[in-house]
Design an enzyme around this catalytic site. Structure first.
Site, short mmCIF file in Angstrom:
data_model
loop_
_atom_site.label_atom_id
_atom_site.label_comp_id
_atom_site.label_asym_id
_atom_site.label_seq_id
_atom_site.Cartn_x
_atom_site.Cartn_y
_atom_site.Cartn_z
N TRP A 166 0.80 -1.23 0.00
CA TRP A 166 0.00 0.00 0.00
C TRP A 166 0.83 1.28 0.00
O TRP A 166 0.28 2.38 -0.07
CB TRP A 166 -0.94 0.04 1.21
CG TRP A 166 -0.33 -0.35 2.53
CD1 TRP A 166 -0.54 -1.54 3.18
CD2 TRP A 166 0.56 0.41 3.36
NE1 TRP A 166 0.18 -1.56 4.36
CE2 TRP A 166 0.86 -0.38 4.49
CE3 TRP A 166 1.14 1.67 3.26
CZ2 TRP A 166 1.72 0.06 5.52
CZ3 TRP A 166 1.99 2.11 4.27
CH2 TRP A 166 2.26 1.31 5.37
N LYS A 176 -2.95 -8.55 -7.59
CA LYS A 176 -3.74 -8.36 -6.36
C LYS A 176 -3.10 -7.21 -5.58
O LYS A 176 -2.07 -7.36 -4.94
CB LYS A 176 -3.77 -9.62 -5.49
CG LYS A 176 -4.86 -9.47 -4.42
CD LYS A 176 -4.54 -10.05 -3.08
CE LYS A 176 -3.65 -9.27 -2.19
NZ LYS A 176 -4.22 -8.05 -1.56
N PRO A 177 -3.75 -6.04 -5.64
CA PRO A 177 -3.21 -4.90 -4.89
C PRO A 177 -3.54 -5.04 -3.40
O PRO A 177 -4.34 -5.90 -3.01
CB PRO A 177 -3.95 -3.71 -5.49
CG PRO A 177 -5.24 -4.29 -6.01
CD PRO A 177 -4.96 -5.72 -6.40
N GLY A 192 -5.09 -10.06 1.99
CA GLY A 192 -3.89 -10.86 1.77
C GLY A 192 -4.05 -12.30 2.22
O GLY A 192 -3.67 -13.24 1.52
N GLU A 249 10.46 -8.61 -3.51
CA GLU A 249 10.96 -7.28 -3.13
C GLU A 249 10.45 -7.03 -1.72
O GLU A 249 9.28 -6.75 -1.53
CB GLU A 249 10.42 -6.21 -4.08
CG GLU A 249 10.77 -6.43 -5.53
CD GLU A 249 12.18 -5.99 -5.86
OE1 GLU A 249 12.70 -5.08 -5.18
OE2 GLU A 249 12.77 -6.57 -6.79
N CYS A 265 10.21 1.32 1.44
CA CYS A 265 11.14 0.20 1.67
C CYS A 265 12.58 0.68 1.64
O CYS A 265 13.44 0.09 2.29
CB CYS A 265 10.90 -0.89 0.64
SG CYS A 265 10.95 -0.28 -1.04
N GLU A 270 12.65 -3.14 10.75
CA GLU A 270 12.05 -2.18 9.83
C GLU A 270 10.81 -1.59 10.50
O GLU A 270 9.87 -2.32 10.83
CB GLU A 270 11.65 -2.87 8.53
CG GLU A 270 11.11 -1.89 7.52
CD GLU A 270 10.54 -2.55 6.28
OE1 GLU A 270 9.78 -3.52 6.40
OE2 GLU A 270 10.85 -2.07 5.17
P1 NAD Z 1 2.44 -6.92 3.52
O1 NAD Z 1 3.48 -7.97 3.32
O2 NAD Z 1 1.61 -6.99 4.72
O3 NAD Z 1 1.43 -6.92 2.30
C1 NAD Z 1 1.85 -6.79 0.97
C2 NAD Z 1 0.82 -7.41 0.05
O4 NAD Z 1 0.75 -8.80 0.36
C3 NAD Z 1 -0.60 -6.87 0.20
O5 NAD Z 1 -1.23 -6.85 -1.06
C4 NAD Z 1 -1.26 -7.90 1.11
O6 NAD Z 1 -2.65 -7.96 0.94
C5 NAD Z 1 -0.59 -9.16 0.61
N1 NAD Z 1 -0.58 -10.26 1.60
C6 NAD Z 1 -0.63 -10.19 2.95
N2 NAD Z 1 -0.63 -11.44 3.48
C7 NAD Z 1 -0.54 -12.31 2.43
C8 NAD Z 1 -0.47 -13.71 2.31
N3 NAD Z 1 -0.51 -14.51 3.37
N4 NAD Z 1 -0.37 -14.26 1.09
C9 NAD Z 1 -0.30 -13.47 0.00
N5 NAD Z 1 -0.40 -12.14 0.03
C10 NAD Z 1 -0.50 -11.55 1.24
O7 NAD Z 1 3.21 -5.55 3.36
P2 NAD Z 1 2.61 -4.07 3.48
O8 NAD Z 1 2.38 -3.80 4.92
O9 NAD Z 1 1.49 -3.89 2.52
O10 NAD Z 1 3.86 -3.24 2.92
C11 NAD Z 1 4.93 -2.92 3.72
C12 NAD Z 1 6.10 -3.85 3.47
O11 NAD Z 1 6.40 -3.91 2.09
C13 NAD Z 1 7.36 -3.37 4.13
O12 NAD Z 1 8.04 -4.46 4.72
C14 NAD Z 1 8.17 -2.82 2.97
O13 NAD Z 1 9.55 -2.79 3.18
C15 NAD Z 1 7.80 -3.72 1.88
N6 NAD Z 1 8.03 -3.09 0.59
C16 NAD Z 1 9.10 -3.50 -0.16
C17 NAD Z 1 9.37 -2.89 -1.37
C18 NAD Z 1 10.56 -3.32 -2.21
O14 NAD Z 1 10.62 -2.95 -3.38
N7 NAD Z 1 11.51 -4.06 -1.66
C19 NAD Z 1 8.57 -1.87 -1.82
C20 NAD Z 1 7.50 -1.47 -1.04
C21 NAD Z 1 7.23 -2.10 0.16
#
Ligand code: NAD
Length: 500
Positions: free
Chosen positions: A164, A188-189, A221, A264, A298, A396
């Site tokens: 997000w 899937k956003p 998710g 990522e 990130c 983080e």
């Molecule tokens: P998150 O891992 O909670 O969620 C990311 C996505 O995964 C969302 O669409 C969510 O709905 C989905 N998701 C959650 N649980 C899932 C599951 N069990 N199976 C499949 N999909 C699932 O992360 P967030 O809170 O949305 O984003 C923050 C994190 O993302 C931070 O750790 C950040 O560092 C990382 N991030 C990394 C990059 C990069 O390029 N390395 C870029 C942006 C964010």
């Protein structure tokens, strides 16, 4: 700091989006919806369907059919490039609307959202050239009887899960490259920021992308995301999000069809400042590196590692910069730091600030919730007296929390920078080219900045070392990531018989 003074208006009612399968929007119907409240204003701004696993299966089936009948991968590079170029143009045409929804759902400043959306148009325009230049290799040195070719083929159906914090930017750092390779997509956003992904699907169809090549399912998710990572008919999964969920993605791949993975993940990124740096410029860069996107980034430079002789002065300079950053309503054109995107993230950030205090770190400035009458805001926090074992120095936080640690020698600075499970990004600030190059070589991170931070663009690849991920996005590396290599041996003339 700004008081709320909305200049762009809020929607009078939330916009209802359908999900997107086989070139068409499908309304929520009886599925139920996620109602998204603007984190800055607390008013409903969007409604998106709670897709079912049957919806996911339909989306994967559409992507599979579109891939197998070669309606996209069978086109020549010129035709694929034309669609990507038109997409870039349409994003530019609708930039204001996309930026508005990005701000409404995410809470990021509108000026920043606009810049990101225009950057996304550029991603499509750049990737259009890559669709034409993607190629393999040939071996003309195998003797007179043999010619060797290496071809690149699209991996197939790609599942794409995004977070997000940069809903449209992260999407567009992947989609044009995936499409340039000839793959088809089921995206899937994040459930809290789905609007602009659905808008992109509509734009791609308008730009001439054949039906079924870009599908979007919306949902949580733990349900739809989990079903996507476990899906046996998905050939590759590109996941951007937390390291925690990244582990679940690796497990799911191993327990199902061994789908190829691009990951990522998180970061805890060092900013090394030497005493010989342009300290004024470095302080500005460090403030930007932690304040940008409220530190929900990130690649945020969240670990400041400063040469001891200037550490106290530099901390004062950063504090002074942070005090002048304009925090407030993200719909105000002048705002530089907007709202924290989710209540859960707000709670997490504030709890880390408490933990930092409890662990004995000294809060130099910020860290308090800001009350603008509505929405959730936090003043960027700067911690001194931090030791490498503290949670605020290791984990983080994903918020505007910066820790400072001093160093005496370059080796010590490099060791501190590498003392992390992550390896996403790093910056060094110095006027000495030898120091800059030595640190660049020895700090283990996928992205590196010298005398700047958070610079990016479509040409250079993105990705992490260590637990920050696998694979690379963007640039030609980003297209190749979504291909498989095939070796072809071609006999010239008659082969030597096996049976005499
Ligand atoms: P998150 O891992 O909670 O969620 C990311 C996505 O995964 C969302 O669409 C969510 O709905 C989905 N998701 C959650 N649980 C899932 C599951 N069990 N199976 C499949 N999909 C699932 O992360 P967030 O809170 O949305 O984003 C923050 C994190 O993302 C931070 O750790 C950040 O560092 C990382 N991030 C990394 C990059 C990069 O390029 N390395 C870029 C942006 C964010």
């Amino acid at each position: 700091m700004n008081k709320i003074s909305t200049k762009l208006s809020l929607p009078t009612e939330p916009r209802a989006f359908g999900f997107w399968v086989d070139g068409k929007s499908v309304p929520a119907g009886k599925r139920g919806v996620f109602e998204r409240l603007s984190p800055a204003h607390g008013v409903p701004v969007t409604l998106v369907p709670k897709c079912t696993t049957q919806d996911l299966d339909a989306a994967v089936a559409a992507a599979r059919t579109a891939f197998e009948d070669r309606r996209w991968s069978g086109l020549n590079g010129q035709a694929r490039a034309a669609v990507l170029l038109r997409t870039g143009a349409l994003i530019r045409e609708r930039a204001e609307e996309i930026a508005w929804f990005e701000t409404l759902e995410n809470g990021k400043p509108i000026a920043q959202a606009r810049a990101e959306v225009l950057g996304c148009a550029d991603m499509f325009e750049y990737a259009s050239g890559l669709a034409r230049s993607l190629h393999g290799d040939s071996f003309n040195n195998l003797g007179d009887g043999m010619f060797g070719l290496v071809t690149r083929e699209p991996v197939g159906v790609v599942g794409l899960i995004t977070p997000w914090n940069f809903p449209f930017l992260i999407l567009c750092e992947r989609v044009p490259y995936i499409l340039a390779s000839g793959c088809t997509i089921v995206a899937k956003p994040s459930e809290v920021t789905s609007a602009t992904t659905l808008m992109l699907a509509e734009i791609l169809t308008e730009a001439g992308l054949p039906d079924g090549c870009m599908n979007v399912v919306t949902g949580a998710g733990g349900t739809i995301g989990q079903a996507l990572i476990e899906h046996d008919d998905v050939d590759m999964l590109s996941f951007t999000g937390s390291t925690r969920v990244g582990r679940a993605v690796v497990q799911a791949s191993g327990q199902t069809n061994f789908k190829k993975l691009g990951l990522e993940l998180g970061g805890k990124n060092p900013q090394i400042v030497f005493a010989d740096a342009d300290l004024e410029d470095a302080a500005d860069g460090v403030a930007f590196g932690i304040g940008f996107n409220t530190g929900q980034c990130c690649v945020s430079g969240s670990r400041l590692i400063v040469e001891r002789s200037v550490a106290d002065d530099f901390a004062r300079m950063v504090q002074e910069k942070l005090a002048r950053v304009r925090i407030g309503d993200p719909l105000d054109e002048a705002t530089q730091i907007g709202a924290i995107t989710t209540e859960a993230q707000n709670t997490t950030i504030l709890s880390y600030i408490e933990k930092g205090r409890a662990e004995g770190a000294r809060l130099i400035c910020g860290g308090e919730p800001l009350d603008f009458g509505r929405g959730q805001y936090i003043a960027p926090a700067l911690f001194g007296d931090v030791t490498p074992d503290m949670a605020i120095a290791r984990e983080e936080i994903f918020g505007p929390v910066l820790t400072i640690m001093p160093f005496d020698t370059m080796d010590e600075a490099i060791a501190l920078a590498n003392d992390t499970d992550y390896g996403l990004a790093a910056s060094v600030w110095t006027r000495n080219i030898d120091k800059a190059l030595t640190v660049t070589r020895r700090v283990r991170a996928g992205r590196f900045w010298v005398n700047t931070t958070l610079a990016g663009g479509p040409e250079l690849p993105l990705g992490g070392f260590k637990q920050s991920g696998w694979g690379r996005e963007a640039g030609m590396y980003g297209v190749e990531e979504y291909t498989q290599v095939k070796s072809v041996h071609i006999e010239i003339g008659k082969r030597t018989p096996w049976v005499e």
